[in-house]
Design a protein around this motif. Sequence first.
Motif, PDB file in Angstrom:
ATOM      1  N   LEU A  37       4.249  -2.720  -7.747  1.00  0.00           N
ATOM      2  CA  LEU A  37       2.860  -3.165  -7.873  1.00  0.00           C
ATOM      3  C   LEU A  37       2.676  -4.563  -7.288  1.00  0.00           C
ATOM      4  CD1 LEU A  37       2.054  -1.861 -11.451  1.00  0.00           C
ATOM      5  CD2 LEU A  37       1.299  -0.886  -9.273  1.00  0.00           C
ATOM      6  N   LYS A  38       3.658  -5.428  -7.497  1.00  0.00           N
ATOM      7  CA  LYS A  38       3.582  -6.785  -6.956  1.00  0.00           C
ATOM      8  C   LYS A  38       3.542  -6.747  -5.429  1.00  0.00           C
ATOM      9  CE  LYS A  38       5.866 -11.265  -7.082  1.00  0.00           C
ATOM     10  NZ  LYS A  38       7.000 -12.043  -7.575  1.00  0.00           N
ATOM     11  N   ALA A  39       4.393  -5.926  -4.836  1.00  0.00           N
ATOM     12  CA  ALA A  39       4.410  -5.809  -3.370  1.00  0.00           C
ATOM     13  C   ALA A  39       3.091  -5.259  -2.847  1.00  0.00           C
ATOM     14  CB  ALA A  39       5.565  -4.920  -2.927  1.00  0.00           C
ATOM     15  N   LEU A  40       2.516  -4.313  -3.558  1.00  0.00           N
ATOM     16  CA  LEU A  40       1.262  -3.693  -3.109  1.00  0.00           C
ATOM     17  C   LEU A  40       0.028  -4.521  -3.428  1.00  0.00           C
ATOM     18  CD1 LEU A  40       1.959   0.039  -3.915  1.00  0.00           C
ATOM     19  CD2 LEU A  40       1.915  -1.088  -1.684  1.00  0.00           C
ATOM     20  N   ALA A  41       0.191  -5.598  -4.187  1.00  0.00           N
ATOM     21  CA  ALA A  41      -0.953  -6.456  -4.519  1.00  0.00           C
ATOM     22  C   ALA A  41      -1.428  -7.254  -3.308  1.00  0.00           C
ATOM     23  CB  ALA A  41      -0.587  -7.397  -5.662  1.00  0.00           C
ATOM     24  N   ASP A  42      -0.640  -7.290  -2.258  1.00  0.00           N
ATOM     25  CA  ASP A  42      -1.031  -7.967  -1.019  1.00  0.00           C
ATOM     26  C   ASP A  42      -1.798  -6.972  -0.140  1.00  0.00           C
ATOM     27  OD1 ASP A  42      -0.488  -8.576   1.960  1.00  0.00           O
ATOM     28  OD2 ASP A  42      -0.020 -10.461   0.940  1.00  0.00           O
ATOM     29  N   PRO A  43      -3.016  -7.311   0.284  1.00  0.00           N
ATOM     30  CA  PRO A  43      -3.823  -6.375   1.087  1.00  0.00           C
ATOM     31  C   PRO A  43      -3.155  -5.939   2.392  1.00  0.00           C
ATOM     32  CG  PRO A  43      -5.171  -8.209   0.341  1.00  0.00           C
ATOM     33  CD  PRO A  43      -3.755  -8.531  -0.026  1.00  0.00           C
ATOM     34  N   VAL A  44      -2.409  -6.828   3.030  1.00  0.00           N
ATOM     35  CA  VAL A  44      -1.732  -6.453   4.278  1.00  0.00           C
ATOM     36  C   VAL A  44      -0.675  -5.392   3.995  1.00  0.00           C
ATOM     37  CG1 VAL A  44      -0.220  -7.266   6.148  1.00  0.00           C
ATOM     38  CG2 VAL A  44      -2.195  -8.631   5.448  1.00  0.00           C
ATOM     39  N   ARG A  45       0.113  -5.597   2.939  1.00  0.00           N
ATOM     40  CA  ARG A  45       1.156  -4.624   2.614  1.00  0.00           C
ATOM     41  C   ARG A  45       0.566  -3.294   2.165  1.00  0.00           C
ATOM     42  NH1 ARG A  45       4.214  -9.452   1.154  1.00  0.00           N
ATOM     43  NH2 ARG A  45       3.532  -9.421  -0.998  1.00  0.00           N
ATOM     44  N   LEU A  46      -0.511  -3.341   1.430  1.00  0.00           N
ATOM     45  CA  LEU A  46      -1.159  -2.101   1.014  1.00  0.00           C
ATOM     46  C   LEU A  46      -1.641  -1.316   2.231  1.00  0.00           C
ATOM     47  CD1 LEU A  46      -2.057  -0.359  -1.356  1.00  0.00           C
ATOM     48  CD2 LEU A  46      -4.140  -1.733  -1.491  1.00  0.00           C
ATOM     49  N   ARG A  47      -2.250  -2.012   3.178  1.00  0.00           N
ATOM     50  CA  ARG A  47      -2.698  -1.353   4.412  1.00  0.00           C
ATOM     51  C   ARG A  47      -1.520  -0.844   5.234  1.00  0.00           C
ATOM     52  NH1 ARG A  47      -6.024  -4.150   8.375  1.00  0.00           N
ATOM     53  NH2 ARG A  47      -6.132  -2.076   9.255  1.00  0.00           N
ATOM     54  N   LEU A  48      -0.456  -1.634   5.318  1.00  0.00           N
ATOM     55  CA  LEU A  48       0.724  -1.193   6.063  1.00  0.00           C
ATOM     56  C   LEU A  48       1.295   0.094   5.480  1.00  0.00           C
ATOM     57  CD1 LEU A  48       2.608  -4.527   6.792  1.00  0.00           C
ATOM     58  CD2 LEU A  48       1.822  -2.869   8.496  1.00  0.00           C
ATOM     59  N   LEU A  49       1.399   0.161   4.167  1.00  0.00           N
ATOM     60  CA  LEU A  49       1.904   1.367   3.517  1.00  0.00           C
ATOM     61  C   LEU A  49       1.025   2.558   3.869  1.00  0.00           C
ATOM     62  CD1 LEU A  49       4.198   2.140   1.449  1.00  0.00           C
ATOM     63  CD2 LEU A  49       2.363   2.206  -0.223  1.00  0.00           C
ATOM     64  N   SER A  50      -0.266   2.364   3.825  1.00  0.00           N
ATOM     65  CA  SER A  50      -1.209   3.426   4.164  1.00  0.00           C
ATOM     66  C   SER A  50      -1.087   3.843   5.630  1.00  0.00           C
ATOM     67  CB  SER A  50      -2.633   2.958   3.862  1.00  0.00           C
ATOM     68  OG  SER A  50      -3.569   3.906   4.279  1.00  0.00           O
ATOM     69  N   LEU A  51      -0.952   2.860   6.506  1.00  0.00           N
ATOM     70  CA  LEU A  51      -0.819   3.165   7.937  1.00  0.00           C
ATOM     71  C   LEU A  51       0.469   3.926   8.231  1.00  0.00           C
ATOM     72  CD1 LEU A  51      -2.110  -0.199   9.420  1.00  0.00           C
ATOM     73  CD2 LEU A  51      -3.155   2.052   9.776  1.00  0.00           C
ATOM     74  N   VAL A  52       1.559   3.525   7.606  1.00  0.00           N
ATOM     75  CA  VAL A  52       2.826   4.235   7.821  1.00  0.00           C
ATOM     76  C   VAL A  52       2.704   5.662   7.288  1.00  0.00           C
ATOM     77  CG1 VAL A  52       5.273   4.354   7.163  1.00  0.00           C
ATOM     78  CG2 VAL A  52       4.268   2.171   7.859  1.00  0.00           C
ATOM     79  N   ALA A  53       2.168   5.811   6.093  1.00  0.00           N
ATOM     80  CA  ALA A  53       2.052   7.137   5.480  1.00  0.00           C
ATOM     81  C   ALA A  53       1.179   8.078   6.303  1.00  0.00           C
ATOM     82  CB  ALA A  53       1.481   7.012   4.066  1.00  0.00           C
ATOM     83  N   SER A  54       0.141   7.547   6.917  1.00  0.00           N
ATOM     84  CA  SER A  54      -0.790   8.405   7.654  1.00  0.00           C
ATOM     85  C   SER A  54      -0.457   8.503   9.143  1.00  0.00           C
ATOM     86  CB  SER A  54      -2.217   7.886   7.481  1.00  0.00           C
ATOM     87  OG  SER A  54      -2.350   6.581   8.030  1.00  0.00           O
ATOM     88  N   HIS A  55       0.593   7.830   9.583  1.00  0.00           N
ATOM     89  CA  HIS A  55       0.973   7.855  10.991  1.00  0.00           C
ATOM     90  C   HIS A  55       1.573   9.211  11.348  1.00  0.00           C
ATOM     91  CE1 HIS A  55       2.700   6.391  14.796  1.00  0.00           C
ATOM     92  NE2 HIS A  55       1.737   5.492  14.706  1.00  0.00           N
ATOM     93  N   VAL A  56       1.474   9.567  12.623  1.00  0.00           N
ATOM     94  CA  VAL A  56       2.033  10.821  13.116  1.00  0.00           C
ATOM     95  C   VAL A  56       3.504  10.922  12.705  1.00  0.00           C
ATOM     96  CG1 VAL A  56       2.551  12.145  15.207  1.00  0.00           C
ATOM     97  CG2 VAL A  56       0.457  10.788  15.080  1.00  0.00           C
ATOM     98  N   ASP A  57       3.894  12.051  12.219  1.00  0.00           N
ATOM     99  CA  ASP A  57       5.261  12.312  11.743  1.00  0.00           C
ATOM    100  C   ASP A  57       5.656  11.486  10.523  1.00  0.00           C
ATOM    101  OD1 ASP A  57       5.650  14.186  13.794  1.00  0.00           O
ATOM    102  OD2 ASP A  57       6.415  12.648  15.159  1.00  0.00           O
ATOM    103  N   GLY A  58       4.719  10.757   9.911  1.00  0.00           N
ATOM    104  CA  GLY A  58       5.003  10.003   8.703  1.00  0.00           C
ATOM    105  C   GLY A  58       5.918   8.814   8.886  1.00  0.00           C
ATOM    106  N   GLU A  59       6.028   8.333  10.120  1.00  0.00           N
ATOM    107  CA  GLU A  59       6.833   7.145  10.363  1.00  0.00           C
ATOM    108  C   GLU A  59       6.206   6.322  11.482  1.00  0.00           C
ATOM    109  OE1 GLU A  59      10.818   8.222  11.478  1.00  0.00           O
ATOM    110  OE2 GLU A  59      10.194   8.888  13.450  1.00  0.00           O
ATOM    111  N   ALA A  60       6.486   5.020  11.440  1.00  0.00           N
ATOM    112  CA  ALA A  60       5.919   4.120  12.438  1.00  0.00           C
ATOM    113  C   ALA A  60       6.839   2.927  12.620  1.00  0.00           C
ATOM    114  CB  ALA A  60       4.538   3.646  11.997  1.00  0.00           C
TER     115      ALA A  60
END
Length: 119
Positions: A37-60
């Motif tokens: 939760l602490k790591a995800l409390a940063d907006p950049v990290r939250l967006r990065l996690l979302s971008l990686v998860a939604s990227h083609v093949d699930g990796e970026a």
Amino acid sequence: MSKSLLELTPVETVACSSPLMKQPLSSDAAERIAPLLKALADPVRLRLLSLVASHVDGEACVCDLNDAFDLSQPTISHHLKVLHEVGLLDRTKRGVWVYYSIKSEALADLGALIGGVAR
């Protein structure tokens, strides 16, 4: 000038069944989940996690993520490292690039905490 009526569709009410509402969180679970939760409390990290998860093949790799931010590549790499260190991302090196993917087990812990919906 004519007025049109807005027709509303009834919505079924659902109750939240989050574990937080059923019983107190154990010390072990709190120790395991708090860093996530602490790591995800940063907006950049939250967006990065979302971008990686939604990227083609699930990796970026960082090269795939740079354009989404007005940040330098080293800063993005730092945020990805934080997400990796807390266990939210896996990483594999291929040549000069490091590819990140979501660790579904860590997301399952968060999902269980925040809770499903009882139907």
